[in-house]
Write an enzyme that holds these catalytic residues in place. Structure first.
Site, PDB file in Angstrom:
ATOM      1  N   CYS A 137       0.810  -1.227   0.000  1.00  7.12           N
ATOM      2  CA  CYS A 137       0.000   0.000   0.000  1.00  7.12           C
ATOM      3  C   CYS A 137       0.843   1.276   0.000  1.00  7.12           C
ATOM      4  O   CYS A 137       0.330   2.360  -0.265  1.00  7.12           O
ATOM      5  CB  CYS A 137      -0.942   0.004   1.198  1.00  7.12           C
ATOM      6  SG  CYS A 137      -2.036  -1.415   1.209  1.00  7.12           S
ATOM      7  N   HIS A 277      -3.218   7.306   2.530  1.00  5.56           N
ATOM      8  CA  HIS A 277      -3.630   5.995   2.026  1.00  5.56           C
ATOM      9  C   HIS A 277      -4.982   5.670   2.658  1.00  5.56           C
ATOM     10  O   HIS A 277      -5.230   5.960   3.823  1.00  5.56           O
ATOM     11  CB  HIS A 277      -2.585   4.949   2.399  1.00  5.56           C
ATOM     12  CG  HIS A 277      -3.065   3.547   2.203  1.00  5.56           C
ATOM     13  ND1 HIS A 277      -3.628   3.123   1.023  1.00  5.56           N
ATOM     14  CD2 HIS A 277      -3.093   2.477   3.049  1.00  5.56           C
ATOM     15  CE1 HIS A 277      -3.979   1.850   1.143  1.00  5.56           C
ATOM     16  NE2 HIS A 277      -3.672   1.432   2.365  1.00  5.56           N
ATOM     17  N   ASN A 307     -10.179  -0.080   0.232  1.00  6.72           N
ATOM     18  CA  ASN A 307      -8.726   0.032   0.232  1.00  6.72           C
ATOM     19  C   ASN A 307      -8.203  -0.469  -1.119  1.00  6.72           C
ATOM     20  O   ASN A 307      -8.261  -1.662  -1.409  1.00  6.72           O
ATOM     21  CB  ASN A 307      -8.170  -0.815   1.387  1.00  6.72           C
ATOM     22  CG  ASN A 307      -6.655  -0.768   1.481  1.00  6.72           C
ATOM     23  OD1 ASN A 307      -5.984  -0.319   0.566  1.00  6.72           O
ATOM     24  ND2 ASN A 307      -6.122  -1.257   2.585  1.00  6.72           N
TER      25      ASN A 307
END
Ligand code: UT7
Length: 350
Positions: A137, A277, A307
């Site tokens: 990520c 993020h 996500n």
């Protein structure tokens, strides 16, 4: 035998003085942004019919309402191509002008060639070197740091950086602890170096391999190659110790944000926009609170996309650029946390 006389050190002019005064710094600038999310929407209500979960639980614990799912015939490069086209159009850059294509992804089309090479072919970016980058990520911010080195050294003039993910292919749709969290999408930026006070001010990268077991995909590489047994045991799916990951993430992000601001001698109030993020709304809110930032200065889109790993920051950035939240002169703080473990931040003057 020859003896060398000790050399008298030459006087070096201090940087910025006299005849050799330096001009404004060369900085990496984002000259185009783009994003793409596949049209198929999977809502929390849909998930209620698939696993033992509820819309209320997902919303309260994560902030996610729905996510996008790629079509069966779509791979990471297909999503990347759409995001890249938008970014190139905004930048008014033709694919043939690109010197480097970097794709940050944990869900590449295949083991090799890299998704970046597949994308290079799709775009017809004949001059560009191309490679993938694996930092889960945090991949987009790692990619930004890598591109920044090439651009400021003068090695390359124009770089395309894409975060593209199809996590729907690597989550276990029977594991409620992970399948509700992730979504598919891609975000892209076109980068070039320009002199001035605007642009990328710094990047800050960190890793801790000791905690890699908190978030990982065990099989599919050289340690556990694909076998009927590995498939049967579900080892090709994402494994996450969510609660522990959450706690480490908050601590790590707090530290990297403090490091970034201290590095520039800036108070948190100097930040105009936080683009984090998009893993969990509670993590995002905790960071905003620590910085004393009202939520209207934080870009959040995980309610609609979940996500999307390496794609989440460039997707959120593109949205904020296009809807006018990002304004010239804004100081933007980016931060990310993910598998590896990896975490990172970047400070950018728009
Ligand atoms: O992007 C990369 C980095 N990733 C992250 O930063 C993610 C960090 N972690 C998180 O976002 C959160 O930890 C989660 C959203 C994954 C989980 O939230 P949590 O508040 O930490 O929940 P938990 O794992 O402690 O689970 C609490 C309860 C458990 O039940 P018991 O043991 O209390 O009876 C779970 O079994 O919630 C249960 N649970 C669910 N219930 C309904 C776990 N998943 C679900 C679900 N629906 N989908």
């Amino acid at each position: 035998m020859t003896t060398r006389r000790p050399q008298t050190p030459r006087r070096v002019k201090p940087v910025g003085s006299g005849r050799f005064a330096v001009g404004p710094a060369l900085r990496t600038r984002i000259v185009g942004t783009g994003s793409y999310a596949p049209p198929t929407v999977l809502t929390n209500r849909d998930l209620e019919r698939m696993v033992d979960t509820s819309d209320a639980w997902i919303l309260e614990r994560t902030g996610i309402r729905e996510r996008r799912i790629a079509g069966h015939d779509e791979a990471a490069s297909d999503l990347a191509r759409e995001a890249a086209r938008h970014a190139l159009r905004m930048a008014d850059v033709r694919p043939k002008e690109l010197d480097l294509i970097l794709v940050a992804t944990s869900t590449p089309d295949m083991v090799f060639p890299s998704t970046a090479c597949v994308l290079q072919k799709m775009l017809g970016a004949k001059q560009a070197a191309a490679f993938d980058l694996s930092a889960a990520c945090s991949g987009f911010l790692y990619g930004l740091a890598v591109a920044d080195q090439f651009l400021r050294c003068g090695t390359y003039k124009k770089v395309l950086l894409v975060g593209s993910e199809i996590f729907s292919r690597i989550v276990d749709w029977q594991d409620r602890a992970t399948c509700v969290l992730f979504g598919d999408g891609a975000g892209a930026v076109v980068l070039q170096a320009e002199r001035g006070r605007r642009g990328l001010l710094s990047t800050h990268l960190h890793s801790d391999g000791n905690q890699g077991h908190l978030l990982y995909v065990p099989a599919g590489g050289s340690r556990i190659p694909a076998t009927p047994k590995s498939l049967e045991e579900g080892l090709h799916f994402v494994k996450m110790k969510g609660n522990e990951t959450f706690r480490v993430a908050v601590r790590a992000l707090e530290a990297v944000v403090t490091e970034t601001l201290q590095n520039h001698g800036l108070p948190p109030s100097a930040i105009d926009l936080l683009i984090p993020h998009q893993a969990n709304f509670r993590i995002i809110r905790a960071m905003a609170e620590r910085l004393g930032l009202p939520m209207d200065r934080v870009v959040v889109n995980l309610d609609r996309y979940g996500n999307t790993s390496a794609a989440s920051i460039p997707m959120a950035l593109d949205e904020a650029v296009r809807d006018g939240r990002v304004q010239a002169g804004h100081l933007i703080l980016f931060e990310a946390f993910g598998g590896g473990l990896t975490w990172a931040s970047a400070l950018y003057r728009w």
